[in-house]
Motif scaffolding. Structure first.
Motif: not given
Length: 423
Positions: A236-244
């Motif tokens: 969830v954190d990686f998606l938020e920082k690197r994708v979303l």
């Protein structure tokens, strides 16, 4: 009772189903992750569904009227409570409509500002996260999954690439009768990634790696675990920082459990132990996690369609790998790395108890189509989102019809559930 689950395998084997809960759950597992605060902010803010390069006055009165009629006809005939449809074609026009009801009990109308569970469209986000790590030089697509995750059957011979392109040969955990029974007996239950994988690991692999397309949520759960292992961050954190954040998607997130920001429609499904229609709005989607638990809205999905199809977040080399489409056994449809192509449209769809979506991009015209429905109940074996997508594209892009049905004599010799495996 478990023998009676067979007809419901479409939902589990096909697009990702997601569930949520009506009954509150006191505690989540230690590995559960709360939704990022940014994803829950400004929920009441108005959303601009337009596009600068699309004329704001629609496609003109005649074509708009045809679209209105076609969509409403499908909605009524397929028994779809409510739906949102958006089409944007630069230089030609745009069409954004909501029709039907968001709540059958109250008659609350469907509107274009709602959040929806997007099911298997989550795969496009998880695979993008994986490909970011490829661009970082931290993993290789041809690395074996066993290099990162222990206990995977035949794991030293299955690559990350094969997982992303649905050619691993791993048994889909959502096809397991015990899993289906356990989920449908208690839709409020929390599942961890390793718990759902265990249902699939009970079965022998279905094929040798790389030899056969088989849509399997098992693959994406494993890729989500790889992202966490290699990045050192929760998915969830990686998606938020690197994708979303880089994609400027402010209303898209991976929930921990049944949380569902307002406003959202009620979702209706017949994927139940009895086969009766139920309200699945608050079922817990934790079992789908990296394969299908995300939530988004129309504006974000419109933006995401082009980003994922054109590779704006990736290097050209990595995007080229993503778009290496391989046959699926479904005439007219091919699959790359967590992304499909059908009728020239590139993207993904999602089906989860109560909801269906489709987010696709047509490079030839730089066109985007987003569909959001508050049911996953099929009509004569056809997904409702496919029926809507077909009706829309037959009018606006007749040379590129989304998910065009194949005559029976041309259909691949696979069971119907497999033929709609990515829907």
């Amino acid at each position: 009772m478990r023998r009676n689950l067979a007809p419901r395998r479409r939902l589990f084997a096909a697009a990702l189903l997601v569930a949520s809960v009506l009954a509150p759950v006191a505690t989540a597992p230690a590995s559960a992750v709360p939704a990022p605060p940014a994803a829950l902010a400004d929920r009441a803010a108005p959303v601009d569904h337009g596009a600068e390069d699309c004329p704001p006055d629609g496609f003109g009165p005649e074509l708009t009227a045809r679209l209105d009629k076609a969509i409403e006809d499908v909605r009524v005939q397929a028994g779809i409570p409510g739906l949102i449809a958006g089409v944007w074609i630069p230089g030609k026009g745009q069409y954004v409509r909501a029709t039907g009801v968001a709540d059958k009990a109250t008659g609350r109308p469907m509107t274009t500002d709602l959040f929806l569970r997007i099911g298997s469209e989550t795969k496009t986000f998880t695979v993008t996260a994986l490909l970011k790590l490829v661009d970082d030089g931290k993993i290789g697509l041809d690395d074996p999954i066993a290099k990162y995750i222990a206990g995977v059957p035949n794991g030293w011979n299955i690559t990350l690439r094969q997982l992303a392109e649905m050619r691993s040969g791993l048994f889909p955990y959502t096809d397991d009768a015990d899993f289906q029974h356990d989920l449908l007996s208690d839709p409020s239950r929390y599942f961890t990634p390793h718990e759902v994988l265990a249902y699939g690991y009970k079965h022998p692999n279905t094929a040798e790696p790389g030899t056969q397309f088989q849509y399997s949520n098992t693959n994406l759960i494993l890729l989500g675990l790889v992202v966490e292992k290699v990045s050192g961050h929760r998915l969830v954190d990686f998606l938020e920082k690197r994708v979303l954040r880089p994609a400027k998607l402010h209303h898209t997130f991976l929930p921990d459990g049944p949380e569902f920001p307002d406003p959202h429609p009620r979702g209706y499904t017949n994927q139940t132990l009895t086969g009766e229609v139920a309200d699945a709005t608050n079922w817990n989607p934790s079992w789908a996690w990296a394969a299908g638990a995300m939530i988004s809205d129309l504006a974000d999905l419109r933006r995401w369609a082009k980003i994922v199809a054109t590779g704006e977040l990736l290097t050209p080399e990595t995007q080229a790998q993503r778009l290496k489409m391989l046959p699926t056994g479904i005439p007219g449809t091919s699959y790359g790395l967590g992304i499909f192509e059908t009728g020239g449209w590139i993207g993904h769809n999602g089906s989860i108890p109560g909801y269906e979506t489709a987010t696709v991009y047509l490079p030839r015209l730089k066109a985007t189509m987003v569909l959001m429905l508050n049911t996953d109940i099929t009509t004569q074996g056809q997904e409702p989102s496919s029926l809507v997508g077909r009706a829309v594209t037959e009018i606006v892009t007749p040379d590129n019809v989304y998910d065009r049905p194949v005559p029976p004599r041309e259909a691949a010799p696979t069971r119907a559930a497999d033929q709609i495996a990515m829907r």
